[in-house]
Scaffold this active site. Structure first.
Site, PDB file in Angstrom:
ATOM      1  N   GLY A 196     -17.358  77.996  84.050  1.00 15.36           N
ATOM      2  CA  GLY A 196     -17.603  79.389  83.657  1.00 15.36           C
ATOM      3  C   GLY A 196     -17.047  79.711  82.286  1.00 15.36           C
ATOM      4  O   GLY A 196     -17.691  80.377  81.468  1.00 15.36           O
ATOM      5  N   CYS A 197     -15.855  79.221  82.021  1.00 15.00           N
ATOM      6  CA  CYS A 197     -15.213  79.494  80.730  1.00 15.00           C
ATOM      7  C   CYS A 197     -15.954  78.783  79.597  1.00 15.00           C
ATOM      8  O   CYS A 197     -16.043  79.305  78.490  1.00 15.00           O
ATOM      9  CB  CYS A 197     -13.745  79.092  80.782  1.00 15.00           C
ATOM     10  SG  CYS A 197     -12.832  80.044  82.020  1.00 15.00           S
TER      11      CYS A 197
END
Length: 155
Positions: free
Chosen positions: A46-47
């Site tokens: 996600g990051c």
């Protein structure tokens, strides 16, 4: 849990090391608008998506007068690996003490897979040229967040 920022609040000052160990401060961006985004950990799916989205849109954001700084609790060495692996162009800074994360309301209790845990709350704060908060977004999703911010800012 730390207080969440609201539009009109003075953005908390910070000086944190970047991926190369150089100090980056909010004050050094005075006179520019700054998008400060907070993410849990470098090199996670996600990051990575979020950092790549900011990198892909950096030119448009810069043309509209915005600098972008990503803040995570990671150490500079991990940030450097993240930047190299993903060819990131955004400024990444580390806050291992989590003091800046807490000052921005981006660290505290959150729900993760139905459980309450303490950790980084994915958040984005837009700081105006005067050092005041213009927008504060909390519990944001990694995917689609950059596009939403750009719409909200009219970029």
């Amino acid at each position: 849990m730390s207080e969440r920022l609201k539009p009109g609040d003075t953005a908390p000052a910070f000086t944190l090391p970047d991926a190369d160990g150089n100090e980056v401060s909010l004050a050094s961006h005075q006179g520019r608008k700054v998008i400060v985004y907070f993410y849990p950990a470098a090199l996670t799916p996600g990051c990575t998506k979020q950092a790549c989205d900011f990198t892909d849109n950096l030119e448009a954001l810069a043309s509209a007068g915005y600098d972008v700084i990503g803040v995570s609790p990671d150490k500079p060495e991990k940030l450097a690996k993240f930047r190299e692996k993903e060819d990131l162009k955004v400024t990444l800074v580390g806050d291992p003490s989590k003091e800046t994360l807490a000052a921005y309301g981006a660290f505290g209790e959150k729900k993760l897979y139905g459980k309450t845990v303490t950790g980084v709350i994915r958040s984005t704060v837009v700081v105006g040229e005067d050092g005041r908060v213009e927008h504060a977004f909390y519990n944001v999703k990694a995917t689609g967040h950059v596009a939403k911010i750009m719409r909200d800012l009219g970029v």
